[in-house]
Motif scaffolding. Sequence first.
Motif, PDB file in Angstrom:
ATOM      1  N   GLU A   1      -7.737 -36.394  52.548  1.00 38.53           N
ATOM      2  CA  GLU A   1      -7.538 -36.759  51.143  1.00 38.53           C
ATOM      3  C   GLU A   1      -7.824 -38.227  50.860  1.00 38.53           C
ATOM      4  N   PHE A   2      -7.904 -39.039  51.903  1.00 41.04           N
ATOM      5  CA  PHE A   2      -8.259 -40.450  51.690  1.00 41.04           C
ATOM      6  C   PHE A   2      -9.701 -40.601  51.219  1.00 41.04           C
ATOM      7  N   MET A   3     -10.477 -39.508  51.238  1.00 45.61           N
ATOM      8  CA  MET A   3     -11.866 -39.550  50.788  1.00 45.61           C
ATOM      9  C   MET A   3     -12.003 -39.322  49.283  1.00 45.61           C
ATOM     10  N   ASN A   4     -10.890 -39.116  48.574  1.00 52.14           N
ATOM     11  CA  ASN A   4     -10.932 -39.134  47.120  1.00 52.14           C
ATOM     12  C   ASN A   4     -11.288 -40.550  46.653  1.00 52.14           C
ATOM     13  N   PRO A   5     -11.891 -40.699  45.474  1.00 51.94           N
ATOM     14  CA  PRO A   5     -12.372 -42.029  45.056  1.00 51.94           C
ATOM     15  C   PRO A   5     -11.289 -43.080  44.925  1.00 51.94           C
ATOM     16  N   GLY A   6     -10.067 -42.670  44.588  1.00 57.56           N
ATOM     17  CA  GLY A   6      -8.964 -43.619  44.510  1.00 57.56           C
ATOM     18  C   GLY A   6      -8.280 -43.835  45.837  1.00 57.56           C
ATOM     19  N   GLY A   7      -8.765 -43.145  46.859  1.00 58.26           N
ATOM     20  CA  GLY A   7      -8.260 -43.355  48.211  1.00 58.26           C
ATOM     21  C   GLY A   7      -7.068 -42.525  48.599  1.00 58.26           C
ATOM     22  N   SER A   8      -6.673 -41.543  47.765  1.00 62.38           N
ATOM     23  CA  SER A   8      -5.510 -40.740  48.146  1.00 62.38           C
ATOM     24  C   SER A   8      -5.492 -39.391  47.449  1.00 62.38           C
ATOM     25  N   ILE A   9      -4.569 -38.559  47.908  1.00 64.35           N
ATOM     26  CA  ILE A   9      -4.366 -37.227  47.347  1.00 64.35           C
ATOM     27  C   ILE A   9      -3.862 -37.277  45.907  1.00 64.35           C
TER      28      ILE A   9
ATOM     29  N   ALA B   1      -3.727 -18.869  65.851  1.00 68.17           N
ATOM     30  CA  ALA B   1      -2.963 -19.441  64.751  1.00 68.17           C
ATOM     31  C   ALA B   1      -3.675 -20.698  64.258  1.00 68.17           C
ATOM     32  N   THR B   2      -3.498 -20.985  62.970  1.00 68.89           N
ATOM     33  CA  THR B   2      -4.105 -22.162  62.366  1.00 68.89           C
ATOM     34  C   THR B   2      -3.062 -22.882  61.529  1.00 68.89           C
ATOM     35  N   VAL B   3      -2.851 -24.136  61.841  1.00 63.77           N
ATOM     36  CA  VAL B   3      -1.917 -24.981  61.097  1.00 63.77           C
ATOM     37  C   VAL B   3      -2.734 -25.977  60.279  1.00 63.77           C
ATOM     38  N   VAL B   4      -2.378 -26.118  59.008  1.00 63.15           N
ATOM     39  CA  VAL B   4      -3.111 -27.011  58.108  1.00 63.15           C
ATOM     40  C   VAL B   4      -2.156 -28.064  57.550  1.00 63.15           C
ATOM     41  N   THR B   5      -2.646 -29.285  57.468  1.00 66.66           N
ATOM     42  CA  THR B   5      -1.888 -30.351  56.822  1.00 66.66           C
ATOM     43  C   THR B   5      -2.848 -31.207  56.016  1.00 66.66           C
ATOM     44  N   VAL B   6      -2.325 -32.288  55.435  1.00 65.23           N
ATOM     45  CA  VAL B   6      -3.159 -33.206  54.652  1.00 65.23           C
ATOM     46  C   VAL B   6      -2.981 -34.623  55.183  1.00 65.23           C
ATOM     47  N   LEU B   7      -4.037 -35.408  55.046  1.00 65.45           N
ATOM     48  CA  LEU B   7      -4.000 -36.846  55.346  1.00 65.45           C
ATOM     49  C   LEU B   7      -4.028 -37.549  53.992  1.00 65.45           C
ATOM     50  N   PRO B   8      -2.852 -37.889  53.440  1.00 64.87           N
ATOM     51  CA  PRO B   8      -2.785 -38.320  52.038  1.00 64.87           C
ATOM     52  C   PRO B   8      -3.538 -39.595  51.701  1.00 64.87           C
TER      53      PRO B   8
END
Length: 332
Positions: free
Chosen positions: A31-39, A292-299
């Motif tokens: 999520e740090f790849m959003n233009p404002g740098g975060s989720i 199994a697949t675990v998903v998270t976010v990098l805010p």
Amino acid sequence: MNVQSFIGGTPLVELRTFDVPAGVRIFAKAEFMNPGGSIKDRIVRHILDDAERRGLLRPGATIVENTSGNTGAAIAMLAATRGYRVVLTMPDKVSEEKRDTLRALGAEVIVCPTSAPPDSAEHYVTCARRIHAETPGSFMLNQYDNPLNAEAHFRSTGPEIWEALGRSVTAFVASGSTGGTISGTSRFLKSRNPSVTSVLLDPVGSIYHRYFHEGVVDPAQIAPYFVEGAGEDHLAKCMDFSVVDDVLQFTDADAFATCRHLAEREGLLCGGTSGANVWGAVRVARSLREPATVVTVLPDSGSKYISKVYNRDWLVRNGFAAGRDLSLETTA
């Protein structure tokens, strides 16, 4: 196209350097790849678009909000393209990098004591509400209690994860402050597959862990911690515990050690909440059997925390690992 056209659609990165059972995979949404740098870009665009459609936000108005930095950056970024004035309040534990970013984007920043209790006039949420009340025609996103916060993730983050991974998703893991990410994303994933497990991560010093397990909010348990953008000292109305299956506690040391691991082993320079999220994802992954697949976010990005999380002097001064290589602590 303007800057908001590039919000969302962030990649999922598979994390391969953690000790988890064979056949259990961990993915993190960058999520740090959003233009404002975060989720937070996701929720701010969604809330501002709604406010403009409903006539709640008029040309030239002032936007007021309390923030730990990332929501503020998204507000300032989008306000700059839409012609709004911005006033932001934040606790003094927020990094200088975040404060300077907000000012660079044209926002007025008011810093409040982190130690101020929730009912204090000095608390950063109370301060924002007072400024909003005193400023005619102003608009407040009210991210902690606004259901549009979670709705933004129900409409974007959740569908993007499902489109990429589908029914292979076993668990979604994320820390929460407002509760928008965990609530909206979990609600969407469970709408597609009710067996998806949702795990909220809460820092020691926050109230959510005990509230979830015991239904108690104990002011005596509220204590300072260094991780920014996770946990809370009051119950946010946006947090929907009905879609949360478990809450795990983490420490600052857990989060920061995992940040170092992500940087040094995965090439991902991330903020403290990312470290916490991946720490929790690893904990959950170790409890599962394949497949199994675990998903998270990098805010957000670690570039906002160079003076803290990635500064050895700061780490030593605040008692983290006494100068040891923190990347070695993450698989303990």
